[in-house]
Scaffold this motif. Structure first.
Motif, PDB file in Angstrom:
ATOM      1  N   VAL A 143       7.488   0.695   6.596  1.00 25.83           N
ATOM      2  CA  VAL A 143       6.298   1.496   6.903  1.00 25.83           C
ATOM      3  C   VAL A 143       5.052   0.605   6.900  1.00 25.83           C
ATOM      4  CG1 VAL A 143       4.797   3.342   6.027  1.00 25.83           C
ATOM      5  CG2 VAL A 143       7.262   3.701   6.165  1.00 25.83           C
ATOM      6  N   ALA A 144       4.954  -0.286   5.907  1.00 25.28           N
ATOM      7  CA  ALA A 144       3.808  -1.203   5.849  1.00 25.28           C
ATOM      8  C   ALA A 144       3.765  -2.088   7.084  1.00 25.28           C
ATOM      9  CB  ALA A 144       3.872  -2.059   4.586  1.00 25.28           C
ATOM     10  N   ALA A 177       4.899  -1.348  10.024  1.00 26.63           N
ATOM     11  CA  ALA A 177       4.544  -0.532  11.187  1.00 26.63           C
ATOM     12  C   ALA A 177       3.090  -0.053  11.157  1.00 26.63           C
ATOM     13  CB  ALA A 177       5.473   0.676  11.274  1.00 26.63           C
ATOM     14  N   LEU A 178       2.560   0.234   9.963  1.00 28.25           N
ATOM     15  CA  LEU A 178       1.258   0.894   9.890  1.00 28.25           C
ATOM     16  C   LEU A 178       0.120   0.061   9.301  1.00 28.25           C
ATOM     17  CD1 LEU A 178       2.408   4.401   8.616  1.00 28.25           C
ATOM     18  CD2 LEU A 178       2.007   3.671  10.981  1.00 28.25           C
ATOM     19  N   TRP A 179       0.428  -0.963   8.530  1.00 31.95           N
ATOM     20  CA  TRP A 179      -0.630  -1.612   7.773  1.00 31.95           C
ATOM     21  C   TRP A 179      -0.677  -3.113   7.987  1.00 31.95           C
ATOM     22  CZ3 TRP A 179       0.112  -3.690   2.394  1.00 31.95           C
ATOM     23  CH2 TRP A 179      -1.097  -4.119   1.853  1.00 31.95           C
ATOM     24  N   THR A 207      -0.271  -6.852   9.560  1.00 26.45           N
ATOM     25  CA  THR A 207      -0.294  -7.513  10.871  1.00 26.45           C
ATOM     26  C   THR A 207       0.136  -8.965  10.669  1.00 26.45           C
ATOM     27  OG1 THR A 207      -2.644  -7.959  10.599  1.00 26.45           O
ATOM     28  CG2 THR A 207      -2.064  -6.029  11.897  1.00 26.45           C
TER      29      THR A 207
END
Length: 141
Positions: free
Chosen positions: A99-100, A102-104, A106
C-alpha cells in the motif's frame, strides 16, 4: 503446501523443529535488514530512493521485531499465540509495504523492486510459519 514440501524446506519432518527454524530464519533476515538500515541509511536511502530517516526508523523497528521473533524461535515450544502474532504481523507488513508503495512512497526502480521482493519474502515467512504451526497442532491431536 504439502507436508513433504514443508519438511524439505525445513530439512526436518518434525513439526516443532520446522516451526522453530522458520521463526529463526525470519529473525535472521529481519535482523540483517535492521542492521543494514541502521548502519547505512544514507547510501541505502539514495539507492532505494527512500528517506534515510525512514530507513533509520524502520531499522530500529525491525531490530526490536527481529529480536522478539528470535526469542520466540529460541523457545523449546514457541507458544501458538506468539506464533500467530508473528504470522499476523508479517501479513500486515506485507500489506502496508505494498500500500505504501502504491500510495505514498516514490522510490527508485531498485527501491520499488526491493519493496515488492521484501513484501513477498515476509508473506512467504507468514505462510511457512502458519503451515508449520498447523502441522504442529495436527501432530499433537
Amino acid at each position: 503446501m504439502s507436508a513433504i514440501q514443508l519438511a524439505a524446506l525445513a530439512r526436518t519432518s518434525e513439526p516443532q523443529s520446522m516451526l522453530r527454524r522458520f521463526l529463526a530464519l525470519d529473525a535472521a533476515v529481519t535482523g540483517a535488514n535492521a542492521l543494514a538500515y541502521l548502519a547505512l541509511p544514507g547510501p541505502l536511502g539514495r539507492f532505494l530512493g527512500v528517506d534515510a530517516t525512514l530507513l533509520l526508523a524502520l531499522g530500529a523497528f525491525l531490530a526490536a521485531y527481529g529480536a522478539g521473533v528470535g526469542l520466540l524461535a529460541s523457545r523449546r515450544q514457541p507458544p501458538a499465540l506468539g506464533v500467530r502474532a508473528v504470522v499476523e504481523a508479517n501479513l500486515a507488513w506485507t500489506v502496508v509495504s505494498l500500500v505504501a508503495l502504491a500510495l505514498w512512497l516514490t522510490p527508485s526502480t531498485a527501491g520499488a523492486v526491493w519493496t515488492v521482493l521484501q513484501a513477498l519474502t515476509v508473506a512467504g515467512f507468514a505462510v511457512l510459519q502458519h503451515t508449520a504451526l498447523k502441522a504442529r497442532q495436527d501432530s499433537s491431536d
